[in-house]
Design a protein around this motif. Structure first.
Motif, PDB file in Angstrom:
ATOM      1  N   MET A   1     -44.472  41.668  51.002  1.00 31.49           N
ATOM      2  CA  MET A   1     -43.404  42.510  51.454  1.00 31.49           C
ATOM      3  C   MET A   1     -43.246  43.668  50.473  1.00 31.49           C
ATOM      4  SD  MET A   1     -39.366  41.478  51.987  1.00 31.49           S
ATOM      5  CE  MET A   1     -39.298  40.471  50.541  1.00 31.49           C
ATOM      6  N   ARG A   2     -43.047  44.844  51.040  1.00 28.41           N
ATOM      7  CA  ARG A   2     -42.818  46.049  50.227  1.00 28.41           C
ATOM      8  C   ARG A   2     -41.579  46.738  50.764  1.00 28.41           C
ATOM      9  NH1 ARG A   2     -44.475  51.475  49.873  1.00 28.41           N
ATOM     10  NH2 ARG A   2     -44.753  52.108  47.714  1.00 28.41           N
ATOM     11  N   VAL A   3     -40.723  47.211  49.877  1.00 29.87           N
ATOM     12  CA  VAL A   3     -39.469  47.852  50.261  1.00 29.87           C
ATOM     13  C   VAL A   3     -39.494  49.310  49.829  1.00 29.87           C
ATOM     14  CG1 VAL A   3     -36.969  47.816  49.958  1.00 29.87           C
ATOM     15  CG2 VAL A   3     -38.245  45.675  49.955  1.00 29.87           C
ATOM     16  N   THR A   4     -39.088  50.188  50.748  1.00 28.18           N
ATOM     17  CA  THR A   4     -38.936  51.601  50.426  1.00 28.18           C
ATOM     18  C   THR A   4     -37.575  52.071  50.931  1.00 28.18           C
ATOM     19  OG1 THR A   4     -40.016  52.315  52.484  1.00 28.18           O
ATOM     20  CG2 THR A   4     -41.414  52.090  50.516  1.00 28.18           C
ATOM     21  N   ALA A   5     -37.114  53.183  50.387  1.00 25.12           N
ATOM     22  CA  ALA A   5     -35.829  53.745  50.800  1.00 25.12           C
ATOM     23  C   ALA A   5     -35.972  55.250  50.964  1.00 25.12           C
ATOM     24  CB  ALA A   5     -34.759  53.440  49.768  1.00 25.12           C
ATOM     25  N   ASP A   6     -35.365  55.774  51.999  1.00 23.89           N
ATOM     26  CA  ASP A   6     -35.307  57.215  52.234  1.00 23.89           C
ATOM     27  C   ASP A   6     -33.975  57.702  51.669  1.00 23.89           C
ATOM     28  OD1 ASP A   6     -35.121  59.793  53.157  1.00 23.89           O
ATOM     29  OD2 ASP A   6     -35.782  59.317  55.184  1.00 23.89           O
ATOM     30  N   ARG A   7     -34.010  58.169  50.449  1.00 23.09           N
ATOM     31  CA  ARG A   7     -32.785  58.579  49.767  1.00 23.09           C
ATOM     32  C   ARG A   7     -32.133  59.789  50.421  1.00 23.09           C
ATOM     33  NH1 ARG A   7     -31.453  57.233  44.589  1.00 23.09           N
ATOM     34  NH2 ARG A   7     -31.273  59.421  44.021  1.00 23.09           N
ATOM     35  N   ASP A   8     -32.893  60.572  51.161  1.00 15.73           N
ATOM     36  CA  ASP A   8     -32.329  61.721  51.866  1.00 15.73           C
ATOM     37  C   ASP A   8     -31.418  61.281  53.015  1.00 15.73           C
ATOM     38  OD1 ASP A   8     -33.604  63.589  50.235  1.00 15.73           O
ATOM     39  OD2 ASP A   8     -35.384  63.635  51.514  1.00 15.73           O
ATOM     40  N   ARG A   9     -31.660  60.098  53.548  1.00 16.72           N
ATOM     41  CA  ARG A   9     -30.838  59.565  54.646  1.00 16.72           C
ATOM     42  C   ARG A   9     -29.667  58.725  54.145  1.00 16.72           C
ATOM     43  NH1 ARG A   9     -33.770  58.163  60.043  1.00 16.72           N
ATOM     44  NH2 ARG A   9     -31.666  57.404  60.311  1.00 16.72           N
ATOM     45  N   CYS A  10     -29.749  58.241  52.921  1.00 14.79           N
ATOM     46  CA  CYS A  10     -28.735  57.344  52.368  1.00 14.79           C
ATOM     47  C   CYS A  10     -27.354  58.014  52.373  1.00 14.79           C
ATOM     48  CB  CYS A  10     -29.119  56.953  50.943  1.00 14.79           C
ATOM     49  SG  CYS A  10     -27.944  55.828  50.161  1.00 14.79           S
ATOM     50  N   VAL A  11     -26.337  57.243  52.800  1.00 13.68           N
ATOM     51  CA  VAL A  11     -24.959  57.744  52.806  1.00 13.68           C
ATOM     52  C   VAL A  11     -24.109  57.082  51.718  1.00 13.68           C
ATOM     53  CG1 VAL A  11     -25.004  58.412  55.232  1.00 13.68           C
ATOM     54  CG2 VAL A  11     -24.243  56.119  54.605  1.00 13.68           C
ATOM     55  N   GLY A  12     -24.729  56.217  50.931  1.00 15.77           N
ATOM     56  CA  GLY A  12     -24.035  55.613  49.790  1.00 15.77           C
ATOM     57  C   GLY A  12     -23.016  54.545  50.139  1.00 15.77           C
ATOM     58  N   SER A  13     -23.219  53.833  51.232  1.00 14.89           N
ATOM     59  CA  SER A  13     -22.254  52.791  51.608  1.00 14.89           C
ATOM     60  C   SER A  13     -22.290  51.598  50.652  1.00 14.89           C
ATOM     61  CB  SER A  13     -22.502  52.316  53.039  1.00 14.89           C
ATOM     62  OG  SER A  13     -23.658  51.509  53.109  1.00 14.89           O
ATOM     63  N   GLY A  14     -23.422  51.364  50.019  1.00 11.72           N
ATOM     64  CA  GLY A  14     -23.534  50.286  49.038  1.00 11.72           C
ATOM     65  C   GLY A  14     -23.781  48.908  49.617  1.00 11.72           C
ATOM     66  N   GLN A  15     -23.963  48.809  50.924  1.00 12.32           N
ATOM     67  CA  GLN A  15     -24.210  47.507  51.552  1.00 12.32           C
ATOM     68  C   GLN A  15     -25.442  46.841  50.957  1.00 12.32           C
ATOM     69  OE1 GLN A  15     -22.282  45.877  53.903  1.00 12.32           O
ATOM     70  NE2 GLN A  15     -20.852  47.494  53.373  1.00 12.32           N
ATOM     71  N   GLY A  30     -24.201  57.389  44.019  1.00  9.33           N
ATOM     72  CA  GLY A  30     -23.995  56.380  45.036  1.00  9.33           C
ATOM     73  C   GLY A  30     -25.185  56.159  45.952  1.00  9.33           C
ATOM     74  N   LEU A  31     -26.291  56.840  45.691  1.00  9.70           N
ATOM     75  CA  LEU A  31     -27.468  56.703  46.544  1.00  9.70           C
ATOM     76  C   LEU A  31     -28.307  55.505  46.135  1.00  9.70           C
ATOM     77  CD1 LEU A  31     -28.554  60.443  46.817  1.00  9.70           C
ATOM     78  CD2 LEU A  31     -27.114  59.115  48.378  1.00  9.70           C
ATOM     79  N   VAL A  32     -28.993  54.955  47.100  1.00  7.36           N
ATOM     80  CA  VAL A  32     -29.775  53.734  46.903  1.00  7.36           C
ATOM     81  C   VAL A  32     -30.886  53.923  45.862  1.00  7.36           C
ATOM     82  CG1 VAL A  32     -31.353  54.238  48.831  1.00  7.36           C
ATOM     83  CG2 VAL A  32     -31.055  51.880  48.075  1.00  7.36           C
ATOM     84  N   LEU A  33     -31.067  52.898  45.067  1.00  5.07           N
ATOM     85  CA  LEU A  33     -32.200  52.782  44.152  1.00  5.07           C
ATOM     86  C   LEU A  33     -32.887  51.466  44.475  1.00  5.07           C
ATOM     87  CD1 LEU A  33     -30.569  53.694  40.729  1.00  5.07           C
ATOM     88  CD2 LEU A  33     -32.142  55.100  42.056  1.00  5.07           C
ATOM     89  N   VAL A  34     -34.195  51.495  44.618  1.00  2.00           N
ATOM     90  CA  VAL A  34     -34.955  50.268  44.836  1.00  2.00           C
ATOM     91  C   VAL A  34     -35.387  49.766  43.459  1.00  2.00           C
ATOM     92  CG1 VAL A  34     -36.989  49.229  45.905  1.00  2.00           C
ATOM     93  CG2 VAL A  34     -35.735  51.025  47.110  1.00  2.00           C
ATOM     94  N   LEU A  35     -34.872  48.612  43.072  1.00  5.51           N
ATOM     95  CA  LEU A  35     -35.184  48.047  41.764  1.00  5.51           C
ATOM     96  C   LEU A  35     -36.509  47.287  41.774  1.00  5.51           C
ATOM     97  CD1 LEU A  35     -31.671  46.597  40.883  1.00  5.51           C
ATOM     98  CD2 LEU A  35     -32.651  48.801  40.189  1.00  5.51           C
ATOM     99  N   ARG A  36     -36.831  46.684  42.910  1.00  9.31           N
ATOM    100  CA  ARG A  36     -38.073  45.920  43.064  1.00  9.31           C
ATOM    101  C   ARG A  36     -38.746  46.328  44.369  1.00  9.31           C
ATOM    102  NH1 ARG A  36     -36.582  39.645  41.680  1.00  9.31           N
ATOM    103  NH2 ARG A  36     -35.577  40.025  39.688  1.00  9.31           N
ATOM    104  N   GLU A  37     -39.799  47.093  44.278  1.00 10.96           N
ATOM    105  CA  GLU A  37     -40.509  47.529  45.483  1.00 10.96           C
ATOM    106  C   GLU A  37     -41.223  46.374  46.171  1.00 10.96           C
ATOM    107  OE1 GLU A  37     -43.025  50.889  44.937  1.00 10.96           O
ATOM    108  OE2 GLU A  37     -41.419  52.106  44.100  1.00 10.96           O
TER     109      GLU A  37
END
Length: 63
Positions: A1-15, A30-37
């Motif tokens: 499994m690999r996780v990525t995030a589109d920080r341009d779309r992130c709204v910072g909800s923190g869920q 408040g934007l998402v950071l992926v700690l473990r890809e």
């Protein structure tokens, strides 16, 4: 499994950071950071739940 995030779309909800704190965090803005890809298999369910509940659909789980 690999996780990525589109920080341009992130709204910072923190869920993501609340649901899977070993994999996600938020930066000072408040934007998402992926700690473990490539999180461990035992985190699969919570990572998928975080992606499913992301209001901006900015999280992507591959594999």
């Amino acid at each position: 499994m690999r996780v990525t995030a589109d920080r341009d779309r992130c709204v910072g909800s923190g869920q993501c950071a609340m649901l899977s704190p070993d994999v996600f965090d938020q930066d000072d803005d408040g934007l998402v950071l992926v700690l473990r890809e490539e999180p461990a298999e035992d985190l699969r369910e919570e990572v998928h739940r975080a992606a499913d509940l992301c209001p901006a659909r900015s999280l992507h789980v591959h594999g």
